[in-house]
Design an enzyme around this catalytic site. Structure first.
Site, PDB file in Angstrom:
ATOM      1  N   ASP A 345       0.833  -1.198   0.000  1.00  0.00           N
ATOM      2  CA  ASP A 345       0.000   0.000   0.000  1.00  0.00           C
ATOM      3  C   ASP A 345       0.872   1.254   0.000  1.00  0.00           C
ATOM      4  OD1 ASP A 345      -2.930   0.809   0.499  1.00  0.00           O
ATOM      5  OD2 ASP A 345      -1.869   1.938   2.073  1.00  0.00           O
ATOM      6  N   GLU A 374       1.569  -0.533  -5.049  1.00  0.00           N
ATOM      7  CA  GLU A 374       0.344   0.259  -5.267  1.00  0.00           C
ATOM      8  C   GLU A 374       0.704   1.739  -5.127  1.00  0.00           C
ATOM      9  OE1 GLU A 374      -1.645   1.960  -2.677  1.00  0.00           O
ATOM     10  OE2 GLU A 374      -3.638   2.035  -3.560  1.00  0.00           O
TER      11      GLU A 374
END
Lengths: 603, 603
Positions: A345, A374
Site C-alpha cells: 500500500d 500500489e
C-alpha cells in the site's frame, strides 16, 4: 596521470554499450524463470585483430561463472544469450579477447587472396604462434583459451529472476469480511479457481483500530456497528502480525492458504505501513512515531485529505533500524505462513532505500516472493519503485480510456520501461471507479475487461466488477457509494460478467502471446473507437479488436501491415464467438456492437 | 546486507537521469569557451517534501565548486545551467535536499485552502522549524542552508572545454614542398587569410626515409629524383621532431608559425606514428619495433595494401612506457614551437588507452591544443576516439552524396553523437577524390563546397580543390593521378573556385547559425536533387538550398514547416547572389542551375 606508475599498458579492447542494463548497472533488469537473456555488446580494438567474446553468467548463490559465446552480428556488435533457471539475482559480464590464431589466419587469407607468393615469413610466424612443428594452411584450427590475448572483462550487471506469476497472472481482490471471513473465502476458492484466477488478494486482515474509526462512506464518527477500514491496522488484539478475530483464527488463515494452493491459487496479503492509534507499537515503541511539540501525535494527512484513523511511522526515528527490522519481520512472518505475494500500500510515501533493503532481505529468505507496488503518483517515482525491486506495479490504465491514450501508454510500457516495469492492469479498485465505468454500463465493463486481460500479462478486478457495480459516492467522484472499505457487505461470486471472465482467463492461459508485454503491435483501424492490436509469440498470433464506445456499434478497417509478418491471406477464428473470418494484409472490415470485442486467433 | 552495520539510513532523495552525461560518466561531454552547460536531473523522494537543488561546478584546476540553482520544470525534473569560461576539464554534480520551510509552508497553505481553522499545532511547528519567536503566516521566508535536510550529492561528471576553433573553423591542406617549403608557404599566408581560412594544415614536415621509398603514383622503386611520401617519416637527418631540410630550417618553421599567427591563421601539423626504416629510433630503440622470428623487421601492411616505406611501432614492446613518453614528447616538442592543432593520422590503428593518456598529458601542458582524428573506419571506433579525447573528427561526408544519405548522416551527427563528436567535413583529401567530383566537373565541386561549409561548423579542402583537380589514378579509384604524395609539384593559390570560397568563409563568420551543428532542420523540397535545410541561432536564421545534380537545372518546392518558427511570410536575401525573394510558411518555389545554391538569410 603518470605513465611511470603504470605496470602494464591499459587493455586495448574496449567493451561498450552492454545490453540489457538499467541505469548504468545500478539496478538489475527483470526476467522470469525459463527466459533467455539476450546480451549484446560493442567491442572495439585498434588495428585488425579478430576478436572473440563470451557472456559470463552466474546463478544466485553460485561461486563460479558459466560462459556462453558472443558472436559478431556486424558493426562491432556481438550477441549471445543465456537461460535463467532459478529465482533470485543473477549476474553477468562480458569478456573479450584477441583471437591470435583467427587473426593470423585472416591476415594470411588476405595475403593469399592478394596474390602474395612468398609466405615463408607468415608461415614461420604461424608455427611459432600455434606451437606446432608442421603446418598446413588448409588445416582447421580450434580456438583455445591459450590462444586468447589481451582479455578484458566488463563490469558485472544484474538480472532479477522471478516466478512466472510475477509477469503473468489474473488477480481477484475481495474483502474477506464480506464473504464470512477466512472460512467463507475458503468456500469460494473452487469458483475462483474455475474462473481461471491465479491470485486472491485480500485487503489487510489485521485487527482494526477504534480511535478515529471511519463510519459509512468515510464519515466521522463511526456508529457502534461500523467495522472500520481494514487499513486502520492494529488494536488491543494485535498489530500487523495478527488476524482480526472477526475473520477467524490464524489456524483458519493457514487452512485458507493451504486450500488455495490445492486449487492452484495464491493468497496475496496487503502490506500497509501505518497504524491505528490503538496499534500495540504506539505503546511498545513510541519512538517510532512522530510527536508534535506538545507531545500529541499527528494523524496521517495529505491536505486536504485527512486520515484520522491512522498514524504514520517516523522514518527519521532514532531507532529507524528497529523499525525497519520490525517491518521486515512482519513480511517474513506472513511468508512463513505461506504467503508469497504482497500488495504494498502506498509505497511511494515510504523511503526508497527502505524498500530496496526490505525486498532484498525477504528475497534472501525466499526469492520467489512477489511484491506489487500500489503507487499512484508521478512516473519517476513509480519507475523508481519498480527499479529498486518491486516485482510488478499498478499503472495509469484505469485512466487511459481513449484509443490514443491506450496506444501511447501501452507502447511506453512495452518499450521504454519494459526491462523493469511489469504492469498489473486492474480494471477497478476499491478506490477507483472511473467515470467511463460509471456511465457506460455493461458494455463499458466488457470493453475494459477485454483490454485489461489482453493488453497486460497481469491484470485484476476488484470484487463487484463482475456484477457491474458502478454507483459513485457522488457525481465527479471515483469512489464507490457505500464502499466496502467502511461497512459490512454480504457478497458471493456471481454476476453477468462471469462467463466472459472465465473465457478470457482460458484464452490467456492457452495463448502464449497474451503472457508477455513487449510483443504488441497496434493496428490502424480508421476509427477512434476501435482499438486493435496484434500480439505474437512463437506459438500463436492473436489480433484483438475492441469497440470502446459503450453506446454505439462501430465499424472500421483493421489494417494488418506487412511488418506483422502474416501471410497475404489467412483465416482467423474469434475465440469469443467461435466464428471464423477470411483476413488478409491491408484493411479488414470489422463491425462491433457497443463495448464488444474480437479476439482473433490466426490459424 | 545487514541493517545493523548501517549508522544512518540511506538518503531518501534519489538523483536520476542527470544530463548531459556520456557512457555513465566514463567520458566528458564537449563544449567550447563561452557555452552554457544546461543540466537536468530527475529528483525523487517519498512523501510530499518540497525539494531544492543546485548544480555544483568546478573550473579546471580549481579546488572549490561553485553553485547554480536547479529549478523544477515538471514531472520531477529540475533544470539549470552554468557557463564555461576556460579551456580544460570542468566537473559538475547535482545536489538536492528537502527544503524544510518550503515544505512546511506548502502543507500550511494546503490546510488553509482546505478550510482548516485551528492551525495552532502547525504554527507551533513552524516556530520551532524557523527558530523565530514571532511568526506571521504571510511573511516571506528566505531559504537558507540550515533549512536543508537530507542533502544528497550525485557522482561527478566531466565537461571538456575547448577553444572555439575546435568547433568552428575553415581548413586548408597543402604540401609545403609544392609551395617552395616553409618560406613559400609564408608567402601565401596573406592570400589564405584573405580567403577566410583559419587553419593551414601541413602533411608531415619531417625528413623522409629512403628505404622502400615510393615513386610516382605509389610505385616501387622510386627514381632518384622522387621526393618520397611525407608519411614515411625519418632518415639520418632526424625523426618526428626534425624538419626536412628541403623545406627549410626549424627557424624557418618558427617564422612560418609566427607569421600565420599575425594573419589570424594557425599551422596544423600531422602526427603520424610510423617510421621509415631509416628513422633514428630503429637504431636507438630497436625494442620499440616488432621483429620476425628471423630477426627481420615487418613493414606495415593491411592486406592487400602494403606500405614498404614504413614500419609500425610495437605497442606490446616491453618498453611501451618509453615509447608512449617519446611520442608524447614529440607532440609537446611541436607545442613548444607554437603548434596548437594536430591532425592525427590513422588513430584507429593505435591503442585507445594510449590516445586517452596522450591527449590528457598534452592538455596538462596546454588545454587549448586541438586534435583532429583522421580515422576512416567503422562507426564504433570513430565514436570511441571522439569520446576519449579527440577534439574533432573526419567523417563519412565525402561518401554521402545523395539527399537521403546527407540528411540521415547529418541528423545523426546533430543528435545522437552531438555531445562529443565534432565533425570536420573535408570536401576532398589527398586520398579521397570521390567519383561524384571526378565526373561532375565544376558544378559538383561547387555543390560539395557549399554543403561542407554550411552543414558543418568545421570544414576543409585539400589544395587543388579550388582548381577543380579531378583526375583519378584510374577508373574506379578514389586516389589522384600523379598524386602530390609521391612527387614534387609547383602550386599556387589560384583557381576558379576562390571567389566562392572567400564568400562562403565570410558568410560563415558573419552568421552564427553556421557555427554550430545541432541547430539544423532539413526541409522537404519535392525533389531528390534539392537538399535544403534551415540553420538557426539567436542571431540569425539561414535557409540553404543546394542542387546536387551537377548536370541539370532542378526545381522544387522548399517547404518551411511551422516548427521552424518563422512568420507566415518573410523576405529572404541570397547571400551568394544578393537577390531577395518573398518566402512564406509552406512550399516556396526554387529553381537552381547544376550544382548551384541559395544561401538565404531571413530578414
Amino acid at each position: 596521470m603518470s605513465v611511470r606508475t603504470v605496470q602494464k599498458p591499459a587493455p586495448r579492447i574496449r567493451i561498450e554499450r552492454i545490453q540489457p542494463q538499467l541505469d548504468c548497472g545500478r539496478f538489475p533488469v527483470k526476467r522470469t524463470i525459463g527466459d533467455r537473456v539476450s546480451v549484446t555488446a560493442t567491442l572495439i580494438r585498434d588495428g585488425h585483430d579478430i576478436l572473440g567474446a563470451s557472456v559470463l553468467y552466474r546463478a544466485p548463490g553460485k561461486r563460479r561463472f558459466e560462459s556462453a559465446p558472443l558472436e559478431p552480428i556486424g558493426n562491432d556488435v556481438f550477441a549471445g544469450s543465456f537461460e535463467v533457471t532459478a529465482c533470485g539475482r543473477w549476474e553477468y559480464a562480458v569478456e573479450a579477447w584477441s583471437d591470435r590464431q583467427a587473426t593470423w589466419r585472416d591476415e594470411l587469407r588476405r595475403k593469399v587472396e592478394a596474390g602474395q607468393e612468398d609466405l615463408t615469413g607468415e608461415l614461420a610466424e604461424g608455427e611459432q604462434l600455434l606451437g606446432i612443428p608442421q603446418l598446413d594452411v588448409e588445416t582447421g584450427l580450434a580456438s583455445t583459451a591459450s590462444n586468447r590475448e589481451g582479455t578484458v572483462r566488463s563490469a558485472t550487471y544484474g538480472v532479477e529472476v522471478d516466478r512466472e506469476l510475477a509477469r503473468f497472472g489474473a488477480w481477484y481482490e475481495l474483502f474477506p469480511r464480506s464473504f464470512g471471513g477466512f472460512a467463507g473465502v475458503e468456500q469460494v476458492l473452487p469458483a475462483l479457481a474455475e474462473l481461471g484466477f491465479d491470485v486472491v488478494y485480500l485487503p489487510p486482515i489485521h485487527p482494526i483500530g477504534r480511535t478515529g474509526r471511519k463510519g459509512r462512506n468515510n464519515t466521522l464518527p463511526a456508529q457502534a456497528a461500523d467495522p472500520g477500514s481494514p487499513w486502520a491496522i492494529g488494536n488491543e488484539d494485535g498489530g500487523h502480525d495478527a488476524v482480526a478475530p472477526e475473520l477467524g483464527t490464524i489456524a483458519d488463515f493457514d487452512r485458507l492458504v493451504a486450500r488455495a494452493q490445492e486449487h492452484g491459487l495464491e493468497i496475496a496479503l496487503d502490506f500497509a505501513i501505518q497504524c491505528s492509534p490503538d496499534h500495540p507499537w504506539l505503546k511498545q515503541h513510541p519512538e517510532w512515531f512522530q510527536h508534535r511539540p506538545d507531545g500529541s501525535i499527528k494523524y496521517a494527512e495529505n491536505p486536504p485529505k485527512r486520515y484520522q484513523d491512522i498514524v504514520n511511522v517516523d522514518w527519521d526515528s532514532d531507532d529507524w533500524r528497529g523499525l525497519w527490522e520490525a517491518l521486515r519481520d512482519v513480511v517474513l512472518h506472513w511468508v512463513r505462513h505461506g504467503v508469497r505475494v504482497f500488495r504494498v500500500d502506498n509505497p511511494h510515501t515510504k523511503p526508497l532505500p527502505f524498500w530496496e533493503w526490505l525486498i532484498a532481505e525477504v528475497h534472501r529468505e525466499d526469492p520467489g516472493v512477489i511484491f506489487l507496488a500500489e503507487a499512484f503518483t508521478r512516473p519517476a517515482m513509480m519507475r523508481a519503485l519498480a527499479k529498486l525491486g518491486f516485482s510488478q506495479s499498478y499503472t495509469y490504465f484505469t485512466w487511459k480510456n481513449t484509443r490514443p491514450e491506450l496506444e501511447e501508454y501501452v507502447t511506453e510500457l512495452a518499450t521504454e520501461t519494459a526491462e523493469y516495469y511489469r504492469p498489473n492492469f486492474f480494471a477497478n479498485t476499491p478506490d477507483i471507479l472511473h467515470e467511463y465505468l460509471q456511465g457506460g454500463g455493461r458494455p463499458a465493463f466488457e470493453a475494459r475487461l477485454v483490454l485489461a486481460a489482453t493488453l497486460s500479462p497481469s491484470y485484476g478486478i476488484y470484487s463487484g466488477y463482475e456484477r457491474i457495480e458502478n454507483v459513485p459516492l457522488r457525481s465527479g467522484s471515483e469512489e464507490y457509494l457505500d464502499s466496502e472499505k467502511y461497512e459490512l457487505k454480504q457478497r458471493q461470486i456471481e454476476g453477468p460478467l462471469l462467463p466472459l471472465l472465465r473465457r478470457l482467463n482460458e484464452i490467456r492461459r492457452s495463448n502464449r502471446s497474451l503472457q508477455r508485454l513487449d510483443n504488441i503491435t497496434f493496428l490502424e483501424t480508421a476509427s477512434d473507437f476501435l482499438v486493435a492490436y496484434a500480439k505474437q509469440s512463437s506459438a500463436d498470433t492473436l489480433v484483438v479488436c475492441v469497440n470502446i464506445d459503450p453506446f454505439a456499434s462501430r465499424e472500421g478497417l483493421v489494417s494488418v501491415p506487412p511488418e506483422v509478418g502474416l501471410p497475404g491471406s489467412f483465416v482467423v477464428q474469434d475465440l469469443l464467438s467461435d466464428e471464423t473470418y477470411a483476413w488478409h494484409q491491408g484493411g479488414n472490415y470489422v463491425r462491433l456492437g457497443p463495448g464488444q470485442s474480437h479476439i482473433l486467433h490466426v490459424r
